[in-house]
Structures are given as C-alpha cells and as structure tokens.
Design a protein around this motif. Structure first.
Motif, PDB file in Angstrom:
ATOM      1  N   PRO A  47     -13.244   7.434   3.600  1.00 24.73           N
ATOM      2  CA  PRO A  47     -12.862   5.971   3.875  1.00 24.73           C
ATOM      3  C   PRO A  47     -12.580   5.590   5.417  1.00 24.73           C
ATOM      4  CG  PRO A  47     -11.756   6.536   2.006  1.00 24.73           C
ATOM      5  CD  PRO A  47     -12.320   7.812   2.397  1.00 24.73           C
ATOM      6  N   ARG A  48     -11.928   6.476   5.842  1.00 20.63           N
ATOM      7  CA  ARG A  48     -11.836   6.540   7.458  1.00 20.63           C
ATOM      8  C   ARG A  48     -13.183   6.168   8.351  1.00 20.63           C
ATOM      9  NH1 ARG A  48      -8.124   9.872   7.910  1.00 20.63           N
ATOM     10  NH2 ARG A  48      -9.172  11.812   8.850  1.00 20.63           N
ATOM     11  N   GLN A  49     -13.978   7.026   7.601  1.00 18.61           N
ATOM     12  CA  GLN A  49     -15.422   6.943   8.542  1.00 18.61           C
ATOM     13  C   GLN A  49     -15.939   5.728   8.198  1.00 18.61           C
ATOM     14  OE1 GLN A  49     -16.455   9.190  10.899  1.00 18.61           O
ATOM     15  NE2 GLN A  49     -17.976   7.710  11.120  1.00 18.61           N
ATOM     16  N   ALA A  50     -15.782   5.289   6.900  1.00 12.48           N
ATOM     17  CA  ALA A  50     -16.372   3.996   6.708  1.00 12.48           C
ATOM     18  C   ALA A  50     -15.963   2.982   7.446  1.00 12.48           C
ATOM     19  CB  ALA A  50     -16.205   3.553   4.905  1.00 12.48           C
ATOM     20  N   ALA A  89       0.786  -1.070   0.060  1.00 11.82           N
ATOM     21  CA  ALA A  89      -0.038  -0.031   0.067  1.00 11.82           C
ATOM     22  C   ALA A  89       0.994   1.220   0.187  1.00 11.82           C
ATOM     23  CB  ALA A  89      -1.128   0.060   1.269  1.00 11.82           C
ATOM     24  N   ALA A  90       2.195   1.176   0.424  1.00  9.77           N
ATOM     25  CA  ALA A  90       3.157   2.332   0.263  1.00  9.77           C
ATOM     26  C   ALA A  90       3.277   2.813  -1.317  1.00  9.77           C
ATOM     27  CB  ALA A  90       4.412   1.990   1.086  1.00  9.77           C
ATOM     28  N   ASP A  91       3.205   1.681  -2.210  1.00 13.13           N
ATOM     29  CA  ASP A  91       3.468   2.003  -3.555  1.00 13.13           C
ATOM     30  C   ASP A  91       1.907   2.299  -4.349  1.00 13.13           C
ATOM     31  OD1 ASP A  91       5.950   1.920  -3.264  1.00 13.13           O
ATOM     32  OD2 ASP A  91       6.263  -0.240  -3.624  1.00 13.13           O
ATOM     33  N   GLU A  92       0.942   1.599  -3.946  1.00 11.83           N
ATOM     34  CA  GLU A  92      -0.404   1.636  -4.725  1.00 11.83           C
ATOM     35  C   GLU A  92      -1.381   2.040  -3.627  1.00 11.83           C
ATOM     36  OE1 GLU A  92      -3.704  -1.023  -6.504  1.00 11.83           O
ATOM     37  OE2 GLU A  92      -1.725  -1.528  -6.935  1.00 11.83           O
ATOM     38  N   ASP A  93      -1.540   3.488  -3.283  1.00 17.27           N
ATOM     39  CA  ASP A  93      -1.973   4.119  -2.138  1.00 17.27           C
ATOM     40  C   ASP A  93      -3.565   3.968  -2.443  1.00 17.27           C
ATOM     41  OD1 ASP A  93      -2.971   5.976  -0.227  1.00 17.27           O
ATOM     42  OD2 ASP A  93      -2.060   7.646  -1.023  1.00 17.27           O
ATOM     43  N   PRO A  94      -4.150   3.373  -1.444  1.00 15.63           N
ATOM     44  CA  PRO A  94      -5.589   3.241  -1.129  1.00 15.63           C
ATOM     45  C   PRO A  94      -6.393   3.883  -0.445  1.00 15.63           C
ATOM     46  CG  PRO A  94      -4.454   1.585   0.504  1.00 15.63           C
ATOM     47  CD  PRO A  94      -3.352   2.481  -0.236  1.00 15.63           C
ATOM     48  N   ALA A  95      -5.687   5.181  -0.222  1.00 19.14           N
ATOM     49  CA  ALA A  95      -6.176   6.151   0.782  1.00 19.14           C
ATOM     50  C   ALA A  95      -7.831   6.506   0.524  1.00 19.14           C
ATOM     51  CB  ALA A  95      -5.341   7.151   0.851  1.00 19.14           C
ATOM     52  N   GLU A  96      -8.184   6.680  -0.858  1.00 24.29           N
ATOM     53  CA  GLU A  96      -9.593   6.987  -1.077  1.00 24.29           C
ATOM     54  C   GLU A  96     -10.537   5.978  -1.370  1.00 24.29           C
ATOM     55  OE1 GLU A  96     -10.293  10.071  -0.777  1.00 24.29           O
ATOM     56  OE2 GLU A  96      -8.480  11.359  -1.213  1.00 24.29           O
ATOM     57  N   SER A  97     -10.127   4.622  -1.408  1.00 23.90           N
ATOM     58  CA  SER A  97     -11.005   3.619  -1.546  1.00 23.90           C
ATOM     59  C   SER A  97     -11.827   3.175  -0.372  1.00 23.90           C
ATOM     60  CB  SER A  97      -9.867   2.511  -1.877  1.00 23.90           C
ATOM     61  OG  SER A  97     -10.764   1.260  -2.059  1.00 23.90           O
ATOM     62  N   VAL A  98     -13.008   3.456  -0.368  1.00 25.49           N
ATOM     63  CA  VAL A  98     -14.054   2.854   0.600  1.00 25.49           C
ATOM     64  C   VAL A  98     -13.985   1.373   0.533  1.00 25.49           C
ATOM     65  CG1 VAL A  98     -16.405   2.808   1.141  1.00 25.49           C
ATOM     66  CG2 VAL A  98     -15.313   4.944   0.469  1.00 25.49           C
ATOM     67  N   PRO A  99     -13.869   0.632  -0.452  1.00 28.55           N
ATOM     68  CA  PRO A  99     -13.957  -0.815  -0.478  1.00 28.55           C
ATOM     69  C   PRO A  99     -12.472  -1.294   0.265  1.00 28.55           C
ATOM     70  CG  PRO A  99     -14.406  -0.002  -2.662  1.00 28.55           C
ATOM     71  CD  PRO A  99     -14.205   0.976  -1.813  1.00 28.55           C
ATOM     72  N   PHE A 100     -11.602  -0.623  -0.130  1.00 30.07           N
ATOM     73  CA  PHE A 100     -10.334  -0.994   0.863  1.00 30.07           C
ATOM     74  C   PHE A 100     -10.318  -0.882   2.253  1.00 30.07           C
ATOM     75  CE2 PHE A 100      -6.320  -0.141   3.128  1.00 30.07           C
ATOM     76  CZ  PHE A 100      -5.608  -1.271   2.469  1.00 30.07           C
ATOM     77  N   ALA A 101     -11.116   0.339   2.621  1.00 34.82           N
ATOM     78  CA  ALA A 101     -11.426   0.825   3.987  1.00 34.82           C
ATOM     79  C   ALA A 101     -12.432  -0.511   4.719  1.00 34.82           C
ATOM     80  CB  ALA A 101     -12.235   2.065   4.253  1.00 34.82           C
ATOM     81  N   ARG A 102     -13.257  -0.936   3.943  1.00 38.57           N
ATOM     82  CA  ARG A 102     -14.055  -1.937   4.479  1.00 38.57           C
ATOM     83  C   ARG A 102     -13.480  -3.220   4.583  1.00 38.57           C
ATOM     84  NH1 ARG A 102     -19.121   0.067   0.716  1.00 38.57           N
ATOM     85  NH2 ARG A 102     -20.111   1.653   2.182  1.00 38.57           N
ATOM     86  N   SER A 162      -4.412  -4.750  -4.314  1.00 35.76           N
ATOM     87  CA  SER A 162      -4.821  -5.135  -5.823  1.00 35.76           C
ATOM     88  C   SER A 162      -6.088  -4.736  -6.140  1.00 35.76           C
ATOM     89  CB  SER A 162      -4.591  -6.546  -5.883  1.00 35.76           C
ATOM     90  OG  SER A 162      -4.829  -6.738  -7.345  1.00 35.76           O
ATOM     91  N   ASP A 163      -5.966  -3.530  -7.111  1.00 38.12           N
ATOM     92  CA  ASP A 163      -7.144  -2.914  -7.704  1.00 38.12           C
ATOM     93  C   ASP A 163      -8.049  -2.135  -6.638  1.00 38.12           C
ATOM     94  OD1 ASP A 163      -6.916  -3.847 -10.323  1.00 38.12           O
ATOM     95  OD2 ASP A 163      -7.601  -5.833  -9.896  1.00 38.12           O
ATOM     96  N   GLY A 164      -7.114  -1.551  -5.762  1.00 38.21           N
ATOM     97  CA  GLY A 164      -7.889  -0.701  -4.689  1.00 38.21           C
ATOM     98  C   GLY A 164      -8.620  -1.763  -3.425  1.00 38.21           C
ATOM     99  N   ARG A 165      -8.233  -3.040  -3.565  1.00 40.24           N
ATOM    100  CA  ARG A 165      -8.629  -3.701  -2.507  1.00 40.24           C
ATOM    101  C   ARG A 165      -7.554  -4.459  -1.855  1.00 40.24           C
ATOM    102  NH1 ARG A 165     -13.990  -5.080  -3.218  1.00 40.24           N
ATOM    103  NH2 ARG A 165     -14.127  -5.750  -1.082  1.00 40.24           N
ATOM    104  N   LEU A 166      -7.698  -4.910  -0.335  1.00 45.48           N
ATOM    105  CA  LEU A 166      -6.694  -5.547   0.365  1.00 45.48           C
ATOM    106  C   LEU A 166      -6.590  -6.971  -0.172  1.00 45.48           C
ATOM    107  CD1 LEU A 166      -4.966  -5.319   2.836  1.00 45.48           C
ATOM    108  CD2 LEU A 166      -6.780  -6.264   4.204  1.00 45.48           C
ATOM    109  N   ALA A 167      -5.247  -7.129  -0.378  1.00 40.99           N
ATOM    110  CA  ALA A 167      -5.075  -8.634  -0.975  1.00 40.99           C
ATOM    111  C   ALA A 167      -4.138  -9.224  -0.220  1.00 40.99           C
ATOM    112  CB  ALA A 167      -4.249  -8.222  -2.663  1.00 40.99           C
ATOM    113  N   GLY A 168      -3.562  -8.911   0.965  1.00 50.11           N
ATOM    114  CA  GLY A 168      -2.623  -9.636   1.806  1.00 50.11           C
ATOM    115  C   GLY A 168      -1.998  -8.852   3.026  1.00 50.11           C
ATOM    116  N   ILE A 169      -1.641  -9.775   3.804  1.00 50.94           N
ATOM    117  CA  ILE A 169      -1.066  -8.941   5.140  1.00 50.94           C
ATOM    118  C   ILE A 169       0.446  -9.488   5.229  1.00 50.94           C
ATOM    119  CG2 ILE A 169      -1.221  -8.458   7.349  1.00 50.94           C
ATOM    120  CD1 ILE A 169      -4.324  -9.887   5.537  1.00 50.94           C
ATOM    121  N   LEU A 170       1.265  -8.651   5.413  1.00 56.18           N
ATOM    122  CA  LEU A 170       2.714  -8.995   5.548  1.00 56.18           C
ATOM    123  C   LEU A 170       3.356  -8.557   6.998  1.00 56.18           C
ATOM    124  CD1 LEU A 170       4.344  -7.339   2.412  1.00 56.18           C
ATOM    125  CD2 LEU A 170       3.482  -9.703   2.600  1.00 56.18           C
ATOM    126  N   ASP A 171       4.342  -9.009   7.417  1.00 57.79           N
ATOM    127  CA  ASP A 171       4.886  -8.926   8.920  1.00 57.79           C
ATOM    128  C   ASP A 171       4.140  -9.135   9.944  1.00 57.79           C
ATOM    129  OD1 ASP A 171       7.104  -8.197  10.265  1.00 57.79           O
ATOM    130  OD2 ASP A 171       6.839  -5.958  10.285  1.00 57.79           O
TER     131      ASP A 171
END
Length: 301
Positions: free
Chosen positions: A243-246, A114-127, A210-219
């Motif tokens: 998205p933060r409110q979502a 997410a540091a390279d593909e910024d999802p900051a404005e994605s409500v689906p990612f937030a959910r 991936s495509d504005g959605r959460l695709a995996g968790i590291l560390d």
C-alpha cells in the motif's frame, strides 16, 4: 502515569462544571471522557454532536488562547476543501473550575481511529490517503511559508533534538545504525519544491477509518504551509510496503520527495519511542513500528 512533567489533570467533573457554567445551553447533554492515544489534549464528548479538547500541558493563558484561535482558523479554512470530513470549530471556553487554561469545542466526527482499526494492508486506504495529501497540496498557500520550530522546515534544524533522542534510546534501539541513517537523511536537499499546505501530523490517531477506507481527519489545527514531503509521514506511520508503494505511485513522488518524507517520519518516530515508552506505550509502539518500516526499506548501513 503522566506523559509530561507539567501535565494537567482534567476530570469529567471539571468538564461538567465548565460546560454548565460557560455553555448553559448544553447542561442537558452528557459529558464523557474519550480514551485516546493523543498526547496534546484531553478529549471529552459533549452529547452526540460536540468534542471538547483540553490542553494537557501547563502554559501561558494568553499564548494558549492565541493558539486555540489559530487552530480554529485553520480548521475553518480546511472545512469542505477535501472530500473527507474534518471537525468544525464551535466555541472557545475559558479557564475555570480549577482548570487553568482556555479550551475548545468542535464538532464530533464518527468513525474509528486508524490506531484501533489498522488499515496498513489496505490499498484503497492508501489511495484515499494519497487523494487527501493531493487535495491539501492543491489549496492555495496565499503566500504563506513554513513558520515555526517543528517539523516542516529544514531537516538539519533538528540535529539537536535527534541527539537527545539517540542519547535516550541507547537501551531501546539500535542507535549506531539509526545514527548512520540520520547522517544520510539530514543531508537531503530541499530542492526546488515550494511550501504547500499540509495537515502536519498524519499519524494513526488523527485519521478515521471505516471498512478499510479513510473516513475523516482529526486534529486539523496544525493545517498550514510546510515542506511538501511532510504529510508523507503517513506512508510510514500507517502503511506496509505494498500500500505504501500504491500511495507513492498515486502521488507520483520522485526519489527526493519520498526520502524527505522518510526523514520527517524518522524525526517523529525517534522521539515517540523513548519519550512515551512508559507513559503512553501505544505512541511508543507507533514510533517503533515506523522505524522498523524505515529500516526495512533502507539499504544496509
């Protein structure tokens, strides 16, 4: 530039030698250094399936081995417990070829951090992120509670660290205002909430998109029992206001839980800005961005 005074150097040639000596079955697999914003491990890819992680700071060999084993245990406990992929532990390497510490191997997860593909404005990612946090909280603690000196226990225990951060940030940030914010955040009560299972470090570099959605968790080695609001740092490190409110609505956070999540973010972000301002600018910028979101959300102080 080194990030830590006691930082170790790990070269691809060293990794190649260690792999060939300790895991001869992988001698035919290419070794490639992975550029990452992380601050704890040097990351190398072994073939298409594996990731090798080398601790970057000099430390006691036995203590490092114990920590790596505990990380592997945490990763095994988490595998398959959410709908999002997580790395699986594969092997533990030993010191050699000039590298003084044990090291670990885990499965490789595809995706873009997410540091390279910024999802900051994605409500689906937030959910998605809210689903992840909810799934982690639902895992049985088996009676475990927070144990350690890092984030996840009592806010006031970080007063000394915050004073260090304020002192080092005088030329970088609006420290008087930030001190006033901390004076309020540090007094937030714990309330009746019991410890839950948490990832513990949901920053952009530890989440795959991936495509504005959460695709995996590291560390995932820090997975353990902690304050329920700890993983809410992701709301401030990753998301803009909508998205933060979502995320908050999806989780049903009350005011106290939400403010404590802000407090944990504040502690982490304050350290990132000054500590990495020269050695890891991406991490320093992450801290600034998170503080800017907190300042924008905080009443004038």
């Amino acid at each position: 530039m080194k990030m830590h005074d006691n930082q170790l150097t790990v070269s691809p040639e060293t990794v190649r030698t260690l792999v060939d000596q300790q895991f001869p079955e992988w001698r035919s697999l290419p070794v490639k250094s992975i550029a990452a914003p992380g601050t704890v491990n040097a990351i190398f890819r072994i073939g298409d399936q594996f990731t090798a992680r080398f601790p970057l700071e000099s430390a006691d060999v036995d203590a490092t081995r114990r920590w790596l084993k505990s990380e592997a245990e945490a990763a095994r406990e988490l595998v398959g417990r959410t709908r999002f992929p997580t790395p699986e532990p594969v092997a533990l390497g030993e010191p050699g070829a000039g590298y003084p510490l044990p090291w670990s191997v885990q499965t490789w997860l595809p995706g873009t951090v997410a540091a390279d593909e910024d999802p900051a404005e994605s409500v689906p990612f937030a959910r998605d992120l809210a689903d992840l946090i909810g799934d982690l909280r639902a895992i049985d603690t088996r009676g475990r509670t927070f144990a350690g000196t890092g984030r996840g226990g009592e806010l006031r225990s970080h007063d000394a660290w915050m004073e260090t951060c304020f002192t080092h940030s005088e030329q970088l940030l609006d420290v008087p205002r930030l001190r006033r914010i901390w004076a309020t955040l540090r007094d937030l009560p714990r309330g009746a909430a019991e410890d839950v299972m948490a990832h513990g470090d949901l920053i952009p570099g530890n989440l795959l998109v991936s495509d504005g959605r959460l695709a995996g968790i590291l560390d995932v080695g820090g997975f353990g029992a902690a304050c329920p609001s700890l993983d809410l740092v992701s709301a401030w490190h990753l998301l803009e206001a909508g998205p933060r409110q979502a995320l908050r609505d999806h989780l049903g956070c009350d005011d106290l839980e939400w403010e404590r999540g802000k407090a944990w973010t504040f502690i982490q972000a304050m350290g990132l800005v000054w500590y990495y301002v020269e050695s890891n600018p991406a991490m320093s910028r992450l801290g600034r961005r998170s503080l800017e979101r907190i300042l924008a959300d905080t009443s004038a102080v």
